[in-house]
Design an enzyme around this catalytic site. Structure first.
Site, PDB file in Angstrom:
ATOM      1  N   GLY A 103       1.828  -2.012  -7.433  1.00  0.00           N
ATOM      2  CA  GLY A 103       1.069  -0.866  -7.930  1.00  0.00           C
ATOM      3  C   GLY A 103       0.776  -0.880  -9.411  1.00  0.00           C
ATOM      4  CB  SER A 104       0.641  -3.464 -12.060  1.00  0.00           C
ATOM      5  OG  SER A 104      -0.309  -4.418 -11.659  1.00  0.00           O
ATOM      6  CG  ASN A 105      -4.751  -3.510 -10.490  1.00  0.00           C
ATOM      7  OD1 ASN A 105      -5.534  -3.598 -11.435  1.00  0.00           O
ATOM      8  ND2 ASN A 105      -4.223  -4.575  -9.912  1.00  0.00           N
ATOM      9  CG  MET A 158      -0.899  -6.819   0.420  1.00  0.00           C
ATOM     10  SD  MET A 158      -2.012  -7.741  -0.664  1.00  0.00           S
ATOM     11  CE  MET A 158      -1.646  -9.402  -0.082  1.00  0.00           C
ATOM     12  NE  ARG A 159      -3.130  -2.031   8.072  1.00  0.00           N
ATOM     13  CZ  ARG A 159      -2.679  -2.311   9.293  1.00  0.00           C
ATOM     14  NH1 ARG A 159      -1.501  -2.882   9.436  1.00  0.00           N
ATOM     15  NH2 ARG A 159      -3.385  -2.030  10.359  1.00  0.00           N
ATOM     16  CG  LEU A 160     -10.136  -7.187   6.798  1.00  0.00           C
ATOM     17  CD1 LEU A 160     -10.539  -7.618   5.392  1.00  0.00           C
ATOM     18  CD2 LEU A 160     -10.511  -8.274   7.804  1.00  0.00           C
ATOM     19  CG  ASN A 183     -10.371  -5.334  -2.884  1.00  0.00           C
ATOM     20  OD1 ASN A 183      -9.235  -4.892  -3.092  1.00  0.00           O
ATOM     21  ND2 ASN A 183     -10.590  -6.607  -2.576  1.00  0.00           N
ATOM     22  CG  HIS A 214     -10.160 -11.278  -4.761  1.00  0.00           C
ATOM     23  ND1 HIS A 214      -9.213 -11.312  -3.766  1.00  0.00           N
ATOM     24  CD2 HIS A 214     -10.471 -12.566  -5.043  1.00  0.00           C
ATOM     25  CE1 HIS A 214      -8.963 -12.582  -3.452  1.00  0.00           C
ATOM     26  NE2 HIS A 214      -9.711 -13.359  -4.213  1.00  0.00           N
TER      27      HIS A 214
HETATM   28  C1  GRF Z   1      -3.685  -7.778  -7.861  1.00  0.00           C
HETATM   29  O1  GRF Z   1      -3.669  -9.085  -8.354  1.00  0.00           O
HETATM   30  C2  GRF Z   1      -4.991  -7.495  -7.148  1.00  0.00           C
HETATM   31  O2  GRF Z   1      -6.073  -8.151  -7.712  1.00  0.00           O
HETATM   32  C3  GRF Z   1      -4.729  -8.030  -5.767  1.00  0.00           C
HETATM   33  O3  GRF Z   1      -3.387  -7.701  -5.513  1.00  0.00           O
HETATM   34  C4  GRF Z   1      -2.676  -7.571  -6.745  1.00  0.00           C
HETATM   35  C5  GRF Z   1      -2.085  -6.201  -6.764  1.00  0.00           C
HETATM   36  O4  GRF Z   1      -1.215  -5.986  -7.829  1.00  0.00           O
HETATM   37  N1  GRF Z   1      -5.677  -7.471  -4.832  1.00  0.00           N
HETATM   38  P1  GRF Z   1      -0.659  -4.535  -8.108  1.00  0.00           P
HETATM   39  O5  GRF Z   1       0.009  -4.038  -6.823  1.00  0.00           O
HETATM   40  O6  GRF Z   1      -1.815  -3.653  -8.510  1.00  0.00           O
HETATM   41  O7  GRF Z   1       0.336  -4.696  -9.214  1.00  0.00           O
END
Ligand code: GRF
Length: 204
Positions: free
Chosen positions: A14-16, A92-94, A109, A111
């Site tokens: 969850g860093s994003n 992580m799920r489609l 999303n 990536h």
């Molecule tokens: C990130 O690298 C994002 O691009 C990918 O999964 C990772 C998630 O990291 N989809 P976080 O959970 O947001 O730290």
């Protein structure tokens, strides 16, 4: 009009999500997180939501075995929380076609590669193995494919000779944290227009 209401979907660290929380707190992103949703009960993202007193829900895939049932449950949650924009952040799920159709051009999303190179899992390791000199990250709208939707923003990151997947991932992640709030802010300002595969960014 009220603030743009986000659902952030995350499976792990969850860093994003944290970058989005911080950008809102800093006044750089004019939105609010209506709900954080995870498919993993022990996701650190849920912990972060709790800490910041953001509504959060664990939706257990094991409880939805019928085809499309999980996606319908997701859409029901988005509706319950009056969500305007769904933000996948390490989810992580489609996402199934029912959910994509219900929120067409309202799901983003991020990536960790320069799409269309290296979609799917372990994008940073794929980039290293291929030997590219530059990689980066991509924010895109979500369509029915895997990392295939119209591209909103990209940031480029150099690959160093002594990089391991972890060091490259860390360099890319820094850019992710900058890029994702920026893309969401463009959406909040109503400046994104999808024309076929291309996304036009309107001037302010
Ligand atoms: C990130 O690298 C994002 O691009 C990918 O999964 C990772 C998630 O990291 N989809 P976080 O959970 O947001 O730290």
């Amino acid at each position: 009009m009220g603030k743009l209401r986000l659902a952030v979907l995350a499976s792990g660290r969850g860093s994003n999500l944290q970058a989005i929380i911080d950008a809102i707190a800093a006044g750089e992103l004019d939105a609010e997180i209506a709900v954080v949703i995870s498919d993993k009960g022990d996701a650190q993202a849920l912990e972060r939501a709790r800490k910041h007193q953001i509504p959060h829900r664990f939706l257990d895939p094991r409880e939805y075995s019928a085809a499309g049932a999980y996606d319908r449950a997701l859409v029901a949650l988005w509706q319950e929380y009056q969500v305007d924009l769904v933000v996948l952040a390490g989810y992580m799920r489609l996402l199934g076609s029912e959910a994509v159709r219900a929120y067409r051009n309202r799901i983003l999303n991020i990536h960790p590669s320069l799409l269309p190179a290296f979609p799917g899992l372990n994008a940073q390791a794929q980039a290293l193995a291929y030997g590219v000199r530059y990689s980066g990250c991509t924010v895109h709208f979500v369509d029915e494919g895997m990392d295939t939707g119209p591209i909103i923003l990209q940031a480029v990151v150099p690959v160093k000779d002594d990089d391991a997947a972890e060091t490259l991932a860390a360099r890319i992640l820094e850019e992710e944290h900058r890029l994702y709030p920026q893309a969401i802010q463009l959406f909040a300002e109503g400046r994104l227009e999808v024309v076929g595969r291309r996304v036009r960014i309107r001037e302010k």
